[in-house]
Design a protein around this motif. Structure first.
Motif, PDB file in Angstrom:
ATOM      1  N   ALA A 229     -86.732 -36.183 -35.488  1.00 17.60           N
ATOM      2  CA  ALA A 229     -85.665 -36.358 -34.499  1.00 17.60           C
ATOM      3  C   ALA A 229     -86.269 -36.449 -33.103  1.00 17.60           C
ATOM      4  O   ALA A 229     -87.029 -35.572 -32.689  1.00 17.60           O
ATOM      5  CB  ALA A 229     -84.678 -35.198 -34.567  1.00 17.60           C
ATOM      6  N   SER A 230     -85.917 -37.502 -32.375  1.00 18.12           N
ATOM      7  CA  SER A 230     -86.432 -37.706 -31.018  1.00 18.12           C
ATOM      8  C   SER A 230     -85.416 -37.342 -29.944  1.00 18.12           C
ATOM      9  O   SER A 230     -85.749 -37.320 -28.760  1.00 18.12           O
ATOM     10  CB  SER A 230     -86.853 -39.166 -30.833  1.00 18.12           C
ATOM     11  OG  SER A 230     -87.912 -39.510 -31.698  1.00 18.12           O
ATOM     12  N   ILE A 231     -84.179 -37.097 -30.360  1.00 15.52           N
ATOM     13  CA  ILE A 231     -83.118 -36.679 -29.440  1.00 15.52           C
ATOM     14  C   ILE A 231     -82.419 -35.472 -30.048  1.00 15.52           C
ATOM     15  O   ILE A 231     -82.154 -35.439 -31.252  1.00 15.52           O
ATOM     16  CB  ILE A 231     -82.093 -37.810 -29.207  1.00 15.52           C
ATOM     17  CG1 ILE A 231     -82.764 -39.018 -28.549  1.00 15.52           C
ATOM     18  CG2 ILE A 231     -80.932 -37.319 -28.344  1.00 15.52           C
ATOM     19  CD1 ILE A 231     -81.835 -40.212 -28.379  1.00 15.52           C
ATOM     20  N   ILE A 232     -82.155 -34.484 -29.218  1.00 12.47           N
ATOM     21  CA  ILE A 232     -81.368 -33.321 -29.627  1.00 12.47           C
ATOM     22  C   ILE A 232     -80.178 -33.225 -28.678  1.00 12.47           C
ATOM     23  O   ILE A 232     -80.348 -33.244 -27.461  1.00 12.47           O
ATOM     24  CB  ILE A 232     -82.172 -32.012 -29.538  1.00 12.47           C
ATOM     25  CG1 ILE A 232     -83.397 -32.047 -30.445  1.00 12.47           C
ATOM     26  CG2 ILE A 232     -81.293 -30.813 -29.874  1.00 12.47           C
ATOM     27  CD1 ILE A 232     -84.324 -30.865 -30.215  1.00 12.47           C
ATOM     28  N   GLU A 233     -79.006 -33.110 -29.244  1.00 14.54           N
ATOM     29  CA  GLU A 233     -77.817 -32.875 -28.426  1.00 14.54           C
ATOM     30  C   GLU A 233     -77.172 -31.567 -28.865  1.00 14.54           C
ATOM     31  O   GLU A 233     -76.939 -31.351 -30.054  1.00 14.54           O
ATOM     32  CB  GLU A 233     -76.816 -34.016 -28.571  1.00 14.54           C
ATOM     33  CG  GLU A 233     -75.561 -33.816 -27.720  1.00 14.54           C
ATOM     34  CD  GLU A 233     -74.547 -34.941 -27.921  1.00 14.54           C
ATOM     35  OE1 GLU A 233     -74.254 -35.637 -26.941  1.00 14.54           O
ATOM     36  OE2 GLU A 233     -74.058 -35.103 -29.062  1.00 14.54           O
TER      37      GLU A 233
END
Length: 347
Positions: A229-233
């Motif tokens: 995962a390159s984005i965490i929200e």
């Protein structure tokens, strides 16, 4: 996006496998319609080491018809929630300017065509599309035609549905990312399904993949980084005591800082292969074992376990894993007890 390269750029921030995760604090509607709280959360994100803030942009009349549908995490209708929590265009502009003054990228999720137009006029760096709009292909297409990067959450959608959305984004030549998500608030850990990260990476080999996590812990998000995962929200609040539908699933400034720092550590630790590193040599020197004489050896003596064995350090010419190649052979010279053997010592 370049073929076979998972990368997109939002503002000047490159996002993808080669870069530390892009952590998105979802302020959303946690301000409750109070611009003062919205500004406080922007400041708290900046102080905690954030790179961006994400809001939600609502235009209630353009977004929905009057209804009494009550979300699972609320006791009031979605209509009433949004009427209270909607920021005006002027307030959104104030938040954007303040975020940029603090060095943050301003992002927002539009829930209608009118909200999308407003955000485009505000010159947002990128659009976020929520899970509920993932399969709203008319709105996705409308947003894609602004030509800005797009991050799409995929909760409540299966692979076939996500493919349809991706087809639209590809047709419009969009730079996009897909976030795995489970739209349960909070999400039970057994329903997070981190295997979906791998599935999305395999199915969409050039897309940047991430996670939008509604659980009560940072751990699933950190684990997702290890899976690619390159984005965490994650939802964000300045104070866990505030009242709001999404407060329970939010992180406070301390938790957010831990998420940012932890994601960098996990990203740095991920990947690689099982090889011996040059930096391990100093440890090899003392930790490996070498073949040594454990009793005096005369020239012509047969080398066996009574006169040779393996001992540290690993600085000898013959290492422990080669002992069997030496046993049963004759010595070519006299070897003193405690001396490391050389290959030339073996006939």
């Amino acid at each position: 996006m370049a073929m076979n390269v998972r990368e997109l750029t939002i503002a000047s921030r490159k996002i993808g496998d080669a870069f530390a995760p892009f952590v998105i604090p979802e302020i959303g509607i946690n301000h409750g319609g109070d611009i003062t709280r919205a500004i406080q959360m922007i400041d708290d994100v900046a102080d905690a080491g954030g790179e961006c803030v994400k809001f939600q942009s609502h235009s209630v009349d353009d977004e929905m018809i009057p209804n009494n549908v009550i979300p699972a995490n609320s006791t009031r209708s979605i209509w009433d929630i949004m009427e209270q929590c909607t920021l005006s265009e002027a307030e959104e502009l104030t938040c954007k300017k303040h975020a940029e003054d603090r060095g943050l990228i301003f992002l927002s999720t539009p829930f209608s065509r009118e909200a999308a137009n407003r955000l485009d006029a505000l010159d947002v760096a990128a659009f976020k599309i929520g899970s509920g709009e993932c399969n709203n292909l008319p709105l996705v297409r409308h947003i894609a035609r602004f030509g800005r990067p797009i991050i799409v959450s995929t909760g409540m959608n299966d692979l076939d549905s996500v493919r349809r959305t991706v087809d639209v984004l590809v047709q419009e030549n969009s730079q996009f990312s897909l976030l795995h998500c489970t739209s349960m608030y909070p999400t039970p850990y057994e329903n997070i399904r981190l295997g979906s990260i791998t599935q999305l990476r395999n199915e969409f080999p050039t897309a940047v993949i991430g996670i939008s996590d509604h659980s009560l812990s940072n751990l699933p998000s950190l684990a997702a980084v290890a899976l690619g995962a390159s984005i965490i929200e994650r939802h964000f609040t300045s104070d866990m005591k505030w009242i709001g539908e999404d407060i329970e699933i939010s992180v406070d400034p301390v938790g957010f800082r831990e998420l940012v720092e932890g994601s960098k550590i996990v990203h740095a630790a991920s990947g690689g292969s099982k090889t011996v590193l040059g930096g391990e040599q100093p440890t090899i020197d003392f930790a490996y074992a070498s073949v040594v004489a454990i009793a005096p050896v005369n020239p012509g003596d047969v080398l066996d376990e009574s006169n040779i064995w393996v001992k540290r350090p690993g600085t000898g010419e013959i290492l422990a894993f080669d002992l069997d190649k030496v046993l049963g052979k004759q010595s070519t010279r006299a070897i003193t007890r405690g001396e490391q053997l050389r290959w030339s010592d073996v006939k």
